[in-house]
Design a protein around this motif. Structure first.
Motif, PDB file in Angstrom:
ATOM      1  N   GLY A   1       0.830  -1.209   0.000  1.00 21.54           N
ATOM      2  CA  GLY A   1       0.000   0.000   0.000  1.00 21.54           C
ATOM      3  C   GLY A   1       0.860   1.252   0.000  1.00 21.54           C
ATOM      4  N   LEU A   2       1.917   1.232   0.826  1.00 19.80           N
ATOM      5  CA  LEU A   2       2.833   2.387   0.863  1.00 19.80           C
ATOM      6  C   LEU A   2       3.536   2.545  -0.483  1.00 19.80           C
ATOM      7  CD1 LEU A   2       4.372   4.641   2.271  1.00 19.80           C
ATOM      8  CD2 LEU A   2       5.837   2.942   3.352  1.00 19.80           C
ATOM      9  N   LEU A   3       3.912   1.422  -1.080  1.00 18.72           N
ATOM     10  CA  LEU A   3       4.592   1.485  -2.382  1.00 18.72           C
ATOM     11  C   LEU A   3       3.695   2.112  -3.450  1.00 18.72           C
ATOM     12  CD1 LEU A   3       6.631  -1.852  -2.596  1.00 18.72           C
ATOM     13  CD2 LEU A   3       7.492   0.475  -2.308  1.00 18.72           C
ATOM     14  N   VAL A   4       2.383   1.827  -3.375  1.00 19.16           N
ATOM     15  CA  VAL A   4       1.465   2.431  -4.344  1.00 19.16           C
ATOM     16  C   VAL A   4       1.586   3.944  -4.274  1.00 19.16           C
ATOM     17  CG1 VAL A   4      -0.962   2.801  -4.931  1.00 19.16           C
ATOM     18  CG2 VAL A   4      -0.179   0.518  -4.288  1.00 19.16           C
ATOM     19  N   PHE A   5       1.531   4.484  -3.045  1.00 14.38           N
ATOM     20  CA  PHE A   5       1.592   5.947  -2.903  1.00 14.38           C
ATOM     21  C   PHE A   5       2.952   6.493  -3.306  1.00 14.38           C
ATOM     22  CE2 PHE A   5      -2.221   5.067  -0.590  1.00 14.38           C
ATOM     23  CZ  PHE A   5      -3.022   6.147  -0.934  1.00 14.38           C
ATOM     24  N   LEU A   6       4.018   5.806  -2.915  1.00 16.58           N
ATOM     25  CA  LEU A   6       5.353   6.275  -3.283  1.00 16.58           C
ATOM     26  C   LEU A   6       5.521   6.259  -4.798  1.00 16.58           C
ATOM     27  CD1 LEU A   6       7.546   4.507  -0.545  1.00 16.58           C
ATOM     28  CD2 LEU A   6       6.942   6.930  -0.695  1.00 16.58           C
ATOM     29  N   GLY A   7       4.998   5.195  -5.418  1.00 12.53           N
ATOM     30  CA  GLY A   7       5.122   5.071  -6.872  1.00 12.53           C
ATOM     31  C   GLY A   7       4.403   6.191  -7.591  1.00 12.53           C
ATOM     32  N   LEU A   8       3.298   6.665  -7.009  1.00 10.51           N
ATOM     33  CA  LEU A   8       2.543   7.741  -7.641  1.00 10.51           C
ATOM     34  C   LEU A   8       3.094   9.116  -7.269  1.00 10.51           C
ATOM     35  CD1 LEU A   8      -1.056   6.304  -7.170  1.00 10.51           C
ATOM     36  CD2 LEU A   8       0.379   6.221  -9.200  1.00 10.51           C
ATOM     37  N   GLY A   9       4.116   9.111  -6.427  1.00 10.65           N
ATOM     38  CA  GLY A   9       4.749  10.378  -6.093  1.00 10.65           C
ATOM     39  C   GLY A   9       4.158  11.089  -4.885  1.00 10.65           C
ATOM     40  N   PHE A  10       3.492  10.355  -4.028  1.00 14.68           N
ATOM     41  CA  PHE A  10       2.983  10.938  -2.774  1.00 14.68           C
ATOM     42  C   PHE A  10       3.621  10.235  -1.596  1.00 14.68           C
ATOM     43  CE2 PHE A  10      -0.526  11.189  -5.829  1.00 14.68           C
ATOM     44  CZ  PHE A  10      -0.696  12.559  -5.895  1.00 14.68           C
ATOM     45  N   PRO A  11       4.381  10.854  -0.751  1.00 12.92           N
ATOM     46  CA  PRO A  11       4.861  12.221  -0.866  1.00 12.92           C
ATOM     47  C   PRO A  11       5.976  12.302  -1.901  1.00 12.92           C
ATOM     48  CG  PRO A  11       5.828  11.153   1.042  1.00 12.92           C
ATOM     49  CD  PRO A  11       4.886  10.162   0.444  1.00 12.92           C
ATOM     50  N   ALA A  12       6.172  13.472  -2.467  1.00 10.41           N
ATOM     51  CA  ALA A  12       7.221  13.650  -3.470  1.00 10.41           C
ATOM     52  C   ALA A  12       8.553  13.767  -2.757  1.00 10.41           C
ATOM     53  CB  ALA A  12       6.930  14.891  -4.305  1.00 10.41           C
ATOM     54  N   VAL A  13       9.193  12.623  -2.549  1.00  4.11           N
ATOM     55  CA  VAL A  13      10.443  12.629  -1.784  1.00  4.11           C
ATOM     56  C   VAL A  13      11.616  12.356  -2.700  1.00  4.11           C
ATOM     57  CG1 VAL A  13       9.593  12.021   0.506  1.00  4.11           C
ATOM     58  CG2 VAL A  13       9.886  10.240  -1.230  1.00  4.11           C
ATOM     59  N   SER A  14      12.802  12.705  -2.225  1.00  8.10           N
ATOM     60  CA  SER A  14      14.014  12.306  -2.947  1.00  8.10           C
ATOM     61  C   SER A  14      15.144  12.228  -1.933  1.00  8.10           C
ATOM     62  CB  SER A  14      14.347  13.321  -4.043  1.00  8.10           C
ATOM     63  OG  SER A  14      14.647  14.553  -3.443  1.00  8.10           O
ATOM     64  N   GLY A  15      16.275  11.703  -2.388  1.00 14.68           N
ATOM     65  CA  GLY A  15      17.441  11.614  -1.518  1.00 14.68           C
ATOM     66  C   GLY A  15      17.195  10.719  -0.325  1.00 14.68           C
ATOM     67  N   TRP A  16      17.745  11.121   0.810  1.00 21.09           N
ATOM     68  CA  TRP A  16      17.716  10.240   1.973  1.00 21.09           C
ATOM     69  C   TRP A  16      16.318  10.050   2.554  1.00 21.09           C
ATOM     70  CZ3 TRP A  16      21.052   6.771   2.441  1.00 21.09           C
ATOM     71  CH2 TRP A  16      22.328   6.964   1.917  1.00 21.09           C
ATOM     72  N   ILE A  17      15.475  11.069   2.412  1.00 19.60           N
ATOM     73  CA  ILE A  17      14.097  10.901   2.903  1.00 19.60           C
ATOM     74  C   ILE A  17      13.412   9.812   2.093  1.00 19.60           C
ATOM     75  CG2 ILE A  17      11.898  12.074   3.294  1.00 19.60           C
ATOM     76  CD1 ILE A  17      13.417  14.588   3.778  1.00 19.60           C
ATOM     77  N   ALA A  18      13.641   9.844   0.766  1.00 24.08           N
ATOM     78  CA  ALA A  18      13.087   8.797  -0.078  1.00 24.08           C
ATOM     79  C   ALA A  18      13.618   7.443   0.366  1.00 24.08           C
ATOM     80  CB  ALA A  18      13.441   9.056  -1.538  1.00 24.08           C
ATOM     81  N   PHE A  19      14.916   7.404   0.677  1.00 24.44           N
ATOM     82  CA  PHE A  19      15.522   6.135   1.103  1.00 24.44           C
ATOM     83  C   PHE A  19      14.783   5.559   2.304  1.00 24.44           C
ATOM     84  CE2 PHE A  19      18.471   3.615   3.609  1.00 24.44           C
ATOM     85  CZ  PHE A  19      18.958   2.743   2.652  1.00 24.44           C
ATOM     86  N   VAL A  20      14.503   6.437   3.284  1.00 26.10           N
ATOM     87  CA  VAL A  20      13.832   5.951   4.496  1.00 26.10           C
ATOM     88  C   VAL A  20      12.438   5.415   4.156  1.00 26.10           C
ATOM     89  CG1 VAL A  20      12.874   6.647   6.729  1.00 26.10           C
ATOM     90  CG2 VAL A  20      15.138   7.454   6.036  1.00 26.10           C
ATOM     91  N   PHE A  21      11.696   6.176   3.350  1.00 24.39           N
ATOM     92  CA  PHE A  21      10.354   5.725   2.981  1.00 24.39           C
ATOM     93  C   PHE A  21      10.399   4.363   2.281  1.00 24.39           C
ATOM     94  CE2 PHE A  21       8.504   9.975   3.700  1.00 24.39           C
ATOM     95  CZ  PHE A  21       7.288   9.589   4.239  1.00 24.39           C
ATOM     96  N   PHE A  22      11.300   4.245   1.288  1.00 23.33           N
ATOM     97  CA  PHE A  22      11.370   2.980   0.550  1.00 23.33           C
ATOM     98  C   PHE A  22      11.862   1.848   1.442  1.00 23.33           C
ATOM     99  CE2 PHE A  22      11.001   5.696  -3.181  1.00 23.33           C
ATOM    100  CZ  PHE A  22      10.125   4.935  -3.940  1.00 23.33           C
ATOM    101  N   ALA A  23      12.776   2.176   2.356  1.00 27.15           N
ATOM    102  CA  ALA A  23      13.276   1.132   3.254  1.00 27.15           C
ATOM    103  C   ALA A  23      12.130   0.572   4.088  1.00 27.15           C
ATOM    104  CB  ALA A  23      14.376   1.688   4.149  1.00 27.15           C
ATOM    105  N   ILE A  24      11.280   1.479   4.600  1.00 25.37           N
ATOM    106  CA  ILE A  24      10.144   1.013   5.400  1.00 25.37           C
ATOM    107  C   ILE A  24       9.216   0.141   4.542  1.00 25.37           C
ATOM    108  CG2 ILE A  24       8.077   1.757   6.647  1.00 25.37           C
ATOM    109  CD1 ILE A  24       9.636   4.238   7.512  1.00 25.37           C
ATOM    110  N   ALA A  25       8.900   0.636   3.338  1.00 20.51           N
ATOM    111  CA  ALA A  25       7.984  -0.111   2.470  1.00 20.51           C
ATOM    112  C   ALA A  25       8.550  -1.487   2.132  1.00 20.51           C
ATOM    113  CB  ALA A  25       7.721   0.680   1.193  1.00 20.51           C
TER     114      ALA A  25
END
Ligand code: SF4
Ligand code: SF4
Ligand code: SF4
Lengths: 290, 249
Positions: free
Chosen positions: A19-43
């Motif tokens: 579910g989190l990956l769906v939102f990340l894939g659609l760009g919500f939240p629009a993250v990049s760099g290390w913040i993106a890393f943390v989000f993807f790591a959790i997912a």
């Protein structure tokens, strides 16, 4: 059905992760760099952790790769494919976001679609089983998808979408329980059709085939804890939906957000426990049980 | 492959006569005996001599009581093994291709070296015909004794499933249910053979012959019965007094 911890952990965590990956894939939240890393790591931790847990109940996990071969007929096989493809596409997409500061939106979109497809195929493994009337309903995939999206929005911090999605999931949950409670009776299967003797009179299981238990009874006729079902339903409903929505309505605060996620996770896990524990397999009829 | 064949050349299966089965469980034992040392992994037992014995069986005998609206209840012994369904859900759900239905004779089998022991096929079988072996971690089911019925090393009389060969009451019949002229098909036609849980859409090959109706007892079967009528119905004298007094207490 026996509520094996491995399948409860699997469906709960990977549902949330995809579910989190769906939102990340659609760009919500629009993250990049290390913040993106943390989000993807959790997912990934949730999605992959859940998938790993699901292999614990296999008799031969070392041959699990063979499960990719029968996608033409088997929902379990299709689930495997969708999960792997979702993780590959999302992995590439994340690579761009985290390390190259590139947003490959198409990859994200494809990844999001496969993430949704993974949750759908998971739900179809249960939905397809005519032998378990409580699962054999259109509402089963709706429930899995709505839970996954609500949890995903919550984790992605998309408060404005999370509240309506949580409310929808809550509604689906109530409908699922209400319809599910009648599913066995309305399936038309009883000891009469199971033995073919129903037309001759009322059929009663007189003697079981053996004095001890067996695989079938352990796996399919799980009655322990069913008597607490009503209470557990209330607990799970409050934890999964009521508390998180309340916490989200309050002025934003990181502690509240974390509490909302934790509460939702516990609530969904309880709901999944009930999903298995309350599911009655028709084979129980042969043993005079439900 | 877990795609089901659109049709099979023959439909080998069992016809089980609920009228003749005496519930002796001989087929259960002979099935376990044959299959634990032939096709695939042995059929393991857990805690066989302890307080909680359990084990893998491919065939089990239940007993049911049927109470008609009028008259006496009837006890029916009910052997149950894989019904080798034409539309076998256990085959299509299998992710690995371990479960398959043979085109030549319709037998549903598990290729144990491909089975990952996910248990999904057992979930999909309405009849409880599949059991995951606890020692081996692979799915076990009735093979229709595929290693007997074509086995040229056995005398011809033994080239039938072990349970059929063993049944002392002749309640189990084996043959091609796809051939309308076979003995088993005729038996099914004669006796009104039926499917279990037809609403599941599995189209079982195995058929069950319903019990014949019970004989009704004539009013008077024993010509001596009238002479055996009870002599004194109401106690008199001292016994009568005792009876009344005890009644009052
Ligand atoms: S009886 Fe069960 S195991 Fe046998 S073919 Fe039918 S569904 Fe499969
Ligand atoms: S337990 Fe084995 S035979 Fe059954 S579905 Fe899983 S892999 Fe296939
Ligand atoms: S046909 Fe063979 S495997 Fe099947 S129930 Fe009979 S003895 Fe057991």
């Amino acid at each position: 059905m026996h509520p094996a911890p491995s399948v409860i952990i699997f469906t709960t965590l990977s549902g949330l992760g995809f579910g989190l990956l769906v939102f990340l894939g659609l760009g919500f939240p629009a993250v990049s760099g290390w913040i993106a890393f943390v989000f993807f790591a959790i997912a990934y931790a949730l999605a992959v952790g859940g998938l790993m847990a699901s292999t614990f109940h296999l008799g031969h996990p070392e041959r699990a790769w063979k499960a990719f071969t029968q996608w033409k007929t088997s929902w379990l096989s299709r689930e495997g494919w969708c999960a792997v493809l979702a993780l590959i596409f999302m992995g590439l997409y994340a690579l761009g976001l985290v390390f190259l500061d590139q947003k490959w939106s198409l990859l994200g979109l494809i990844g999001a679609l496969f993430s949704l497809a993974t949750v759908f195929t998971t739900s179809m493994i249960y939905t397809q089983l005519k032998t378990i009337p409580r699962w054999n309903m259109n509402l089963t995939p709706v429930m899995f998808l709505s839970f996954s999206l609500a949890g995903g929005a919550l984790l992605a911090g998309q408060t404005s979408v999370a509240i309506p999605l949580l409310l929808i999931a809550a509604l689906v949950q109530i409908l699922y329980w209400r319809k599910g409670d009648q599913a066995f009776a309305s399936s038309g299967t009883d000891l009469g059709t199971a033995t073919g003797l129903g037309a001759r009179g009322s059929v009663r299981a007189f003697e079981p085939p053996h004095t001890g238990t067996n695989y079938l009874l352990r796996e399919f006729v799980y009655v322990v804890g069913r008597k607490h079902a009503e209470k557990l339903r209330i607990i799970s409903f409050v934890l999964a939906f009521v508390l998180p929505v309340l916490l989200l309505v309050l002025p934003f605060n990181h502690v509240f957000a974390l509490l909302a996620v934790a509460s939702h996770l516990a609530g969904v896990a309880t709901s999944r426990w009930l999903f298995f524990a309350q599911a009655e397999h028709v084979v129980g009829l042969y043993y005079g049980k439900r | 492959m877990t795609q089901l064949p659109t049709s099979t050349e023959r439909k080998m299966g069992l016809v089980i006569d609920l009228d003749t089965c005496v519930g002796c469980h001989a087929c259960v034992i002979s099935c376990k005996g044959w299959n634990t040392e032939n096709y695939g992994a042995p059929l393991s037992d857990q805690d066989a001599y302890g307080a909680n014995p359990s084990g893998t069986f491919l065939n089990r005998v239940h007993s049911y009581e049927v109470q008609p609206a009028e008259g006496h209840a009837q006890l029916i012994h009910f052997p149950k093994s894989c019904l080798h369904c034409e539309d076998a859900p256990c085959v299509t759900v299998c992710p690995t291709g371990a479960s398959y239905k043979r085109v030549e004779d319709g037998i549903v089998l598990v290729n144990e070296s491909d089975c990952i022991g996910c248990g999904l096929c057992a979930w999909s079988c309405p009849y409880g015909a599949r059991e995951l072996d606890q020692a081996e971690g692979v799915m076990k089911k009735c093979t229709l004794c595929v290693d007997r019925i074509y086995n040229e090393n056995l005398p011809e009389v033994d080239r039938v499933p072990s349970c059929v060969r063993t049944c002392p009451a002749g309640a189990r019949h084996f043959g091609d249910l796809g051939d309308p002229d076979s003995d088993v098909s005729k038996l099914v036609a004669d006796r009104g053979g039926m499917d279990l849980m037809p609403e599941m859409g599995t189209k079982p090959v195995n058929k069950y012959l319903p019990p014949r109706p019970k004989d009704t007892v004539e009013d008077q079967i024993d010509i001596l019965a009238p002479l055996l009528a009870p002599v004194a119905e109401e106690p008199k004298g001292f016994l009568g007094w005792l009876d009344k007094t005890l009644e009052k207490l």
